[in-house]
Motif scaffolding. Structure first.
Motif, PDB file in Angstrom:
ATOM      1  N   ASN A 195      15.373   3.834  24.510  1.00 39.07           N
ATOM      2  CA  ASN A 195      15.918   4.234  24.091  1.00 39.07           C
ATOM      3  C   ASN A 195      16.845   5.560  23.989  1.00 39.07           C
ATOM      4  N   GLN A 196      16.415   6.458  24.569  1.00 40.64           N
ATOM      5  CA  GLN A 196      17.434   7.353  24.871  1.00 40.64           C
ATOM      6  C   GLN A 196      17.664   7.569  25.666  1.00 40.64           C
ATOM      7  N   ALA A 197      16.788   7.075  27.249  1.00 35.67           N
ATOM      8  CA  ALA A 197      17.439   5.772  28.646  1.00 35.67           C
ATOM      9  C   ALA A 197      18.668   5.550  28.558  1.00 35.67           C
ATOM     10  N   GLU A 198      18.209   4.489  27.581  1.00 29.93           N
ATOM     11  CA  GLU A 198      19.783   3.684  27.679  1.00 29.93           C
ATOM     12  C   GLU A 198      20.679   4.510  27.074  1.00 29.93           C
ATOM     13  N   GLN A 199      20.989   4.755  26.005  1.00 28.56           N
ATOM     14  CA  GLN A 199      22.010   5.788  24.985  1.00 28.56           C
ATOM     15  C   GLN A 199      22.614   6.213  26.422  1.00 28.56           C
ATOM     16  N   THR A 200      21.447   7.014  27.141  1.00 29.22           N
ATOM     17  CA  THR A 200      22.227   8.197  28.084  1.00 29.22           C
ATOM     18  C   THR A 200      23.220   7.526  29.048  1.00 29.22           C
TER      19      THR A 200
END
Length: 701
Positions: A105-110
């Motif tokens: 989720n962090q990779a997707e958001q960034t």
């Protein structure tokens, strides 16, 4: 009392059906010994499935070595040392899955959803456990996975002629008068081909022809063994067709009815005779003439074309040329005749609930598996000008051992900013690079369904034993991650058995309950369809000598070089050239006891293979003062590899063969054979040309 106690200790052995899951066209039907409902004993070939016919390879017969191996992964692990160092600590499944969800989720958001790549291949060929990973990718719009590493240089070549991926019933090899085994070491890689070919020899006195680049175990079975230079198959095929036209052995009535441009082909081949081909292939003119006469005068000739074609840069063109011989000779008309590569077109399995194809966004970038090194090293072209890959999940493949251009592959996986999850059965070299390692089930520990590229059966494999430790199935892991990243699709709420039943029903192949009663369903098409006597797969119903590579029904992504490909069968001279600095061609051929990087952890396979070696012709060895067992180094611009020499007369001068994919750590300096293989994008749809490498060789201390 003693006798009664002894009797109670006798194990209960039950024989249960299953299917070999590995990346092999045979997809063998199995008869498995289950001991006390808990352990696996000996594995046999199922006699009631007529292609397997009771015969399986030795490595699968000893599968208990893998299932009950003491080094199997049993619990989720988290990295606590440097990448590749091998320092992990045990964690719970919830801790592992929560961390994966958070980091994805962090990779997707960034960086956007395309910064996440779910990478897989054919460690299992089961439809649910292999292809379900796509459902998560499509539901979340993660980068799509382009699995180019195996078929992309073989299937398009066959399809260019036939327009449909199928052919004569493979069991018809037993009814042939000549079986041509071309581009596959069947004894090592698909033993059932030999079952049916040898039956034809025994019952019909059929001739077996084997065409390959070295005297392997299959060639030892041949009546005619043709050992040619790597990548020269197209030249041999053209010369054979030239002779068929020249000597009145071409079936002109068949050509007029079933092919698109016979007169144009004949004129094109006028300058491609045996002298021309001899200079390219290294075969003698007499060998070429004898082969052409044999297939031209033997109507029931069955061309069994293998995946060796998929390992050369010009492989698609070579495959098209080889398959075209069957059309010039008219072999397709006869039982026991024609050309066969893969039967994938006959199955018509519809599995959108497994794959998530119903929610796929074709505008999402498609990352090329064969270029994983370039992708992870930030190559803009390989990344399709999109974001860097920041998070990965890997199932069913071991790229740190098997992918080409290993130097860049290792550099890419060593990135500290890459969050890597590997779901595996053993601590492979890819798993060693992971941040999270998850323990995976083996095929006897879950339900799945299979089809065989080399035969005609839809096969069911049911769970036979419980998995050890905390191993979970691919399906369970995908569904658990989906819940943590907010992926929605009805397939995530289904069990594997529900997926199998839905797929069978939607495809018109009955139900799971019906398949359970018979284990394997024969879906072979009728004779006229299988032999294309009702017409080939193209709109004009003709076999196409004139290839339109942009319209081949393969479904891949066309590379830039497809426009340069030969239209008519030919020798396409685009492979990596030898030169003064790199005077040898290296092929990294399959070994008998490994299957890609599988089985290289089992004791019996390791004992048989010994150590990494390279085969070199005696005269080449003498010129370089190399003797049997010498330590040698091979090199090119991509790197250097150290291994031991085996003096071997059964290949042409200037050719080197290194069998099997050994782990990198089996080599003195930790650099495996794929350090030397190149990762490019061959025409027409990409791929990995593992057998097309120029190298130098020298003795070392």
């Amino acid at each position: 009392m003693t006798m009664n106690a002894s009797a109670k200790m006798e194990p209960k052995i039950e024989r249960r059906p299953s299917v070999c899951p590995h990346d092999c066209p045979s997809a063998c039907a199995l008869d498995v010994e289950v001991i006390d409902g808990q352990r696996i004993g000996r594995i046999h070939g199922a006699k009631d499935q007529s292609y397997t016919a009771g015969v399986i390879c030795a490595k699968v017969a000893r599968y208990a070595e893998r299932v009950h191996h003491p080094e199997r992964l049993l619990h989720p692990l988290k990295r606590i040392g440097a990448k590749g160092e091998g320092r992990f600590q045990r964690i719970t499944w919830d801790e592992a899955l929560d961390e994966i969800g958070r980091r994805f989720n962090q990779a997707e958001q960034t960086f956007g959803p395309e910064s996440i790549w779910l990478n897989y291949y054919a460690g299992t060929m089961g439809k649910v456990m292999k292809d379900g990973i796509n459902r998560l990718a499509h539901a979340k719009k993660y980068s799509r996975h382009n699995g180019t590493i195996c078929v992309n240089l073989a299937w398009p070549g066959f399809l260019a002629g036939t327009g449909f991926l199928a052919g004569p019933d493979p069991r018809e090899m037993a009814k042939s008068d000549c079986v041509v085994i071309w581009g596959t070491n069947a004894v090592s890689t698909q033993v059932n081909v030999m079952t049916h070919a040898l039956r034809a020899r025994k019952e019909r006195k059929a001739k077996i022809v084997v065409i390959d680049i070295y005297q392997n175990d299959t060639m030892k079975q041949a009546d005619m063994a043709l050992c040619l230079r790597p990548g020269s198959d197209g030249a041999l095929a053209c010369a054979v067709m030239h002779i068929l036209f020249r000597d009145g052995l071409a079936d002109r009535a068949y050509l007029d009815k079933y092919t698109d441009a016979p007169a144009e082909l004949e004129a094109h081949l006028a300058t491609r005779g045996p002298d021309w081909a001899s200079a390219i292939t290294g075969l003698s003119v007499d060998e070429i003439e004898a082969f052409a006469k044999l297939v031209g005068t033997t109507k029931k000739t069955y061309f069994r074309l293998g995946y060796g074609f998929s390992r050369q840069r010009n492989g698609a063109s070579n495959m098209h040329a080889a398959a075209s011989i069957a059309a010039v000779a008219g072999s397709w008309q006869y039982e026991g005749g024609g050309a066969f590569h893969n039967n994938g077109g006959i199955y018509r399995l519809k599995l959108p609930l497994v794959t998530g194809a119903d929610v796929m966004d074709p505008s999402t970038r498609w990352l090329d598996q064969s270029r994983v090194g370039a992708i992870l090293c930030g190559d803009e072209d390989a990344l399709k000008d999109g974001p860097p890959v920041k998070a990965m999940l890997i199932q069913n493949t071991n790229p740190v051992s098997v992918a080409p251009d290993q130097t860049r592959v290792k550099q890419g996986f060593a990135r500290e900013d890459l969050f890597l999850v590997v779901h595996e059965q053993f601590m492979t070299e890819t798993a060693l690079m992971a941040d999270i390692v998850l323990p995976a089930t083996m095929f006897l520990e879950h339900d799945d369904i299979y089809t065989g590229g080399g035969h005609q059966y839809i096969e069911l494999a049911q769970k036979l034993v419980d998995p050890p430790g905390e191993c979970r199935t691919n399906h369970d892991v995908i569904c658990a991650i989906a819940a943590r990243v907010g992926a929605e699709h009805p397939g995530f709420a289904m069990t594997p058995r529900e997926h199998i039943d839905a797929g069978l029903r939607s495809s018109g192949w009955g139900s799971l309950e019906e398949l359970e009663k018979i284990n394997w369903r024969d879906v072979q098409t009728d004779f006229e369809t299988a032999h294309f006597l009702n017409g080939f797969g193209w709109p004009d119903r003709k076999y196409h000598f004139k290839a339109d590579w942009s319209r081949v029904p393969f479904g891949g992504e066309l590379s830039e070089e497809w426009r340069r490909m030969p239209v008519l069968p030919d020798h396409w001279d685009v492979n990596e050239k030898t030169d003064a600095a790199h005077p040898f061609k290296l092929a990294t051929s399959p070994s008998r006891s490994f299957l890609n990087s599988s089985f290289n952890e089992t004791p019996s396979s390791l004992a048989r293979e010994g150590r990494p070696t390279v085969l070199i012709h005696p005269e080449d060895a003498a010129a370089l003062t190399i003797v049997e067992g010498d330590k040698v180094v091979l090199g090119n611009v991509r790197g250097e590899v150290r291994l031991h020499a085996r003096i071997f007369p059964g290949l042409q001068r200037g050719v080197l063969i290194s069998e099997g994919i050994w782990p990198n750590h089996a080599f003195e300096d930790g650099k495996g054979i794929n350090t030397l293989t190149r990762a490019e994008t061959p025409a027409p749809f990409g791929g990995a040309a593992f057998h097309d490498n120029h190298v130098w060789i020298r003795r070392t201390n």
